[in-house]
Structure formats: C-alpha cells, structure tokens
Design an enzyme around this catalytic site. Structure first.
Site, PDB file in Angstrom:
ATOM      1  N   THR A  62      16.897 -10.698  -4.958  1.00 33.54           N
ATOM      2  CA  THR A  62      16.359  -9.352  -4.851  1.00 33.54           C
ATOM      3  C   THR A  62      15.404  -9.071  -6.004  1.00 33.54           C
ATOM      4  O   THR A  62      15.061  -9.978  -6.776  1.00 33.54           O
ATOM      5  CB  THR A  62      17.511  -8.323  -4.679  1.00 33.54           C
ATOM      6  OG1 THR A  62      16.929  -7.057  -4.375  1.00 33.54           O
ATOM      7  CG2 THR A  62      18.398  -8.213  -5.898  1.00 33.54           C
ATOM      8  N   LYS A  66      11.718 -11.997  -5.645  1.00 35.30           N
ATOM      9  CA  LYS A  66      11.471 -12.461  -4.274  1.00 35.30           C
ATOM     10  C   LYS A  66      10.228 -13.349  -4.134  1.00 35.30           C
ATOM     11  O   LYS A  66      10.212 -14.249  -3.301  1.00 35.30           O
ATOM     12  CB  LYS A  66      11.357 -11.266  -3.317  1.00 35.30           C
ATOM     13  CG  LYS A  66      12.692 -10.580  -3.083  1.00 35.30           C
ATOM     14  CD  LYS A  66      12.579  -9.503  -2.019  1.00 35.30           C
ATOM     15  CE  LYS A  66      13.870  -8.727  -1.916  1.00 35.30           C
ATOM     16  NZ  LYS A  66      13.877  -7.767  -0.818  1.00 35.30           N
ATOM     17  N   ASP A 103      14.262  -9.904   5.541  1.00 34.18           N
ATOM     18  CA  ASP A 103      14.013  -8.455   5.424  1.00 34.18           C
ATOM     19  C   ASP A 103      13.249  -7.902   6.628  1.00 34.18           C
ATOM     20  O   ASP A 103      13.603  -6.863   7.175  1.00 34.18           O
ATOM     21  CB  ASP A 103      13.189  -8.154   4.165  1.00 34.18           C
ATOM     22  CG  ASP A 103      14.010  -8.251   2.893  1.00 34.18           C
ATOM     23  OD1 ASP A 103      15.226  -7.988   2.946  1.00 34.18           O
ATOM     24  OD2 ASP A 103      13.428  -8.573   1.847  1.00 34.18           O
ATOM     25  N   GLY A 131       6.054  -6.095  -1.239  1.00 33.82           N
ATOM     26  CA  GLY A 131       6.771  -7.213  -0.604  1.00 33.82           C
ATOM     27  C   GLY A 131       7.503  -6.785   0.659  1.00 33.82           C
ATOM     28  O   GLY A 131       7.478  -7.485   1.682  1.00 33.82           O
TER      29      GLY A 131
HETATM   30  P1  ATR Z   1       8.518  -4.132  -2.931  1.00 30.51           P
HETATM   31  O1  ATR Z   1       8.076  -5.533  -3.174  1.00 30.51           O
HETATM   32  O2  ATR Z   1       9.997  -3.932  -3.092  1.00 30.51           O
HETATM   33  O3  ATR Z   1       7.987  -3.533  -1.659  1.00 30.51           O
HETATM   34  P2  ATR Z   1       6.450  -3.281  -4.713  1.00 30.51           P
HETATM   35  O4  ATR Z   1       5.742  -4.540  -4.531  1.00 30.51           O
HETATM   36  O5  ATR Z   1       6.584  -2.727  -6.089  1.00 30.51           O
HETATM   37  O6  ATR Z   1       7.936  -3.305  -4.141  1.00 30.51           O
HETATM   38  O7  ATR Z   1       5.732  -2.212  -3.753  1.00 30.51           O
HETATM   39  C1  ATR Z   1       6.097  -0.933  -3.677  1.00 30.51           C
HETATM   40  C2  ATR Z   1       5.076  -0.133  -2.874  1.00 30.51           C
HETATM   41  O8  ATR Z   1       5.163   1.193  -3.315  1.00 30.51           O
HETATM   42  C3  ATR Z   1       3.622  -0.564  -3.065  1.00 30.51           C
HETATM   43  O9  ATR Z   1       2.925  -0.297  -1.877  1.00 30.51           O
HETATM   44  C4  ATR Z   1       3.173   0.366  -4.180  1.00 30.51           C
HETATM   45  O10 ATR Z   1       1.781   0.657  -4.193  1.00 30.51           O
HETATM   46  P3  ATR Z   1       0.742  -0.271  -5.009  1.00 30.51           P
HETATM   47  O11 ATR Z   1       0.524  -1.496  -4.197  1.00 30.51           O
HETATM   48  O12 ATR Z   1      -0.483   0.556  -5.121  1.00 30.51           O
HETATM   49  O13 ATR Z   1       1.391  -0.556  -6.340  1.00 30.51           O
HETATM   50  C5  ATR Z   1       3.897   1.628  -3.815  1.00 30.51           C
HETATM   51  N1  ATR Z   1       4.096   2.463  -4.992  1.00 30.51           N
HETATM   52  C6  ATR Z   1       4.896   2.232  -6.047  1.00 30.51           C
HETATM   53  N2  ATR Z   1       4.792   3.222  -6.934  1.00 30.51           N
HETATM   54  C7  ATR Z   1       3.867   4.100  -6.433  1.00 30.51           C
HETATM   55  C8  ATR Z   1       3.314   5.333  -6.880  1.00 30.51           C
HETATM   56  N3  ATR Z   1       3.682   5.885  -8.055  1.00 30.51           N
HETATM   57  N4  ATR Z   1       2.424   5.959  -6.078  1.00 30.51           N
HETATM   58  C9  ATR Z   1       2.055   5.423  -4.906  1.00 30.51           C
HETATM   59  N5  ATR Z   1       2.531   4.245  -4.429  1.00 30.51           N
HETATM   60  C10 ATR Z   1       3.428   3.603  -5.178  1.00 30.51           C
END
Ligand code: ATR
Length: 276
Positions: A62, A66, A103, A131
């Site tokens: 996790t 990943k 997932d 991801g």
């Molecule tokens: P995961 O792999 O678990 O999906 P991640 O790669 O950190 O986690 O992605 C989280 C998502 O939430 C991404 O689309 C991220 O946008 P960015 O690609 O622009 O980083 C979005 N996200 C995280 N924090 C954010 C924020 N404060 N405002 C808008 N989008 C956010």
C-alpha cells in the site's frame, strides 16, 4: 510450514487489511496468518528480500510503495505493468515474486455489484489521476466502458493517463464543474473527504444530476461529503468500502485459489465504520 501473508506500507497501523484477511482465513478454515509491517520507503528493497527469505506466501502493498516496488519484483502481470502500480504480490512455487494490481478490478466489481453490467455505455468522469485512478481507468476500459474522461489538478497527469489508456479525454477542473451533468458515472479518487484529510473536493458538484451514479474510493468515513451530496439529491451512491473488500478478495484468490465471502465482510466493516 504454516502459511503467512502481510501488508507493507507507511503508515500501516490504520489498515483494515489484517483484520479482513485474518477473518477470511478463519472462515475458510485455512491455517495461516496475515500481519501488517511498517516499511519505510528507503527500506523497501531490503524488506522485500527479507519477506521472501522468510517464506512469505504473498503480500499486499500500500501507500507509498505501489509503484516503487515494481523494479524489485521478478515478474509483473501485464495489466499491473500498464497501470504502473502493484498492490498484490504472490510468491510462486519457484520462489519468484509476481506482482498484480487488484484495485481497479476491485472497484469495477464493487460498482457493478450496485449498478449491474448494463451501464457500461454511460459517460464516466474520473476525478483525480493518481495511482488509484489509473487502476480504475484501465479496469473500466477492460470491462467495456467506452466513454472515459479524467479531470485532475495537474493536467499533464490526466493527459498521460488518457494517452496510456489509448482512449478518452482529459479536462480541467473548471470544465468538469461546468459540464458535470453530462457524466452519468462520477468516480472520486482524490483524498478529499478522507478522515484526517483537510482536502476539499477539487471540483464543484452543484451540477450533479439525480440520475448520476456517484462512487468514491475513500471508505473512512463511508459517507464522504461528495457521497452525502449525491445521496441528498437522490443520486445513486457507491461507497469506497466495496472496492476495498473486493481488491482484498481478488488478492486472496490469487494466493489461495478461492474467492472469500465479500458480502459478509462489507456488512461487518460497515457496522464497524459506522460506530467509529
Ligand atoms: P493514489 O496513488 O493513492 O491515487 P496520488 O498519486 O497521491 O494517490 O493521487 C491522488 C490524487 O489526488 C491525484 O489526482 C492528485 O492530484 P495531482 O495529480 O495534481 O497531484 C489529487 N490531489 C491530491 N491532493 C490534492 C489537492 N490538494 N488538490 C487537488 N487534487 C489533489
């Protein structure tokens, strides 16, 4: 030797995977155990070698490992490679480690538990391009969803996802907010609404219609502000718990060849989350 399984991540204490898998092992009468292990990013390679050396039968991966884990695996399933993320590792009989991603398929099973398989033609909007969003987008495409749009804070990541997917569109948050009513399936994949996260939903959902199917991948709390709004206007709600349970069930099947009872687990975790 007694089989054992694990989940590695950082942080890991909050994970409900050990409880879920240990319950399934008990129900299925399998003499095995599943343990959480805190692994810091800088220790990932050593941790994988150690798990293998100590005879792990399989493990989950996790946040934040990943993607980083991929170079350390002997084999990676084709779909997981396309998604660029692995959440399940199987130790094969020859000792090699093979990575999978459950997932995306976990999400689609959860969605279709609720809405069936007749709605694959409907336009989908995925909010976020991390991801989790990648896994979901690839799995939706594999299951025949033909109309996929992604909106993300960082536009280039949405565009990259659509390019890798080979179909669909990437749009800005503003455009997504303005045209929301045309998307019939909305999938929220950012941390917005998650317990302890102060992130607000990055798009406006004022234009959501009551014909919408609104799905969130956050499951704690079960009803995020996004889902509460959907519920209030009479839209269909799919909480993130089904995805969590099904991704675990598909992993369990990879390790042990049998699909555990997902309904029972969803009921059990729902009542637990509701009382937290
Ligand atoms: P995961 O792999 O678990 O999906 P991640 O790669 O950190 O986690 O992605 C989280 C998502 O939430 C991404 O689309 C991220 O946008 P960015 O690609 O622009 O980083 C979005 N996200 C995280 N924090 C954010 C924020 N404060 N405002 C808008 N989008 C956010």
């Amino acid at each position: 030797m007694k089989k054992w399984f694990a989940v590695i991540g950082d942080p890991i204490a909050q994970s409900k995977s050990p409880e879920m898998h240990n319950k399934w092992l008990e129900i299925e009468g399998i003499d095995a155990t599943y343990i959480p292990i805190l692994v810091k990013p800088e220790d990932l390679e050593k941790a994988i070698q150690s798990l293998s050396l100590l005879g792990v039968s399989g493990f989950n991966v996790t946040i934040p490992h990943k993607t980083a884990i991929i170079p350390y695996l002997d084999e990676v399933d084709e779909t997981a490679r396309e998604m660029g993320a692995v959440n399940t590792v199987v130790r094969l009989s020859n000792g090699k480690l093979k990575g999978y991603n459950t997932d995306g398929d976990g999400f689609v099973r959860s969605l279709e538990d609720k809405i069936g398989i007749q709605k694959r033609h409907l336009p989908v909007l995925i909010i976020g391009a991390g991801g989790a969003a990648r896994g979901i987008a690839f799995s939706l495409k594999k299951h025949g969803y033909q109309n996929i749009t992604v909106t993300n804070r960082t536009r280039s990541k949405a565009e990259e996802l659509i390019a890798d997917l080979g179909t669909g569109n990437a749009i800005e948050y503003d455009e997504a907010s303005d045209t929301l009513a045309q998307y019939k399936i909305l999938i929220q994949t950012t941390p917005a609404g998650m317990k302890y996260s102060d992130l607000h939903l990055p798009i406006s959902i004022d234009r959501m219609s009551k014909e919408t199917i609104a799905a969130d991948i956050v499951y704690n709390p079960l009803m995020t502000p996004f889902l509460k709004h959907a519920h209030n206007i009479g839209a269909t709600v799919v909480t993130g718990l089904g995805m969590f349970v099904h991704q675990g069930a598909i992993a369990f099947e990879h390790w042990l060849g049998q699909y555990p009872n997902t309904n029972l687990m969803i009921e059990k975790l729902t009542s637990q989350l509701e009382s937290e």
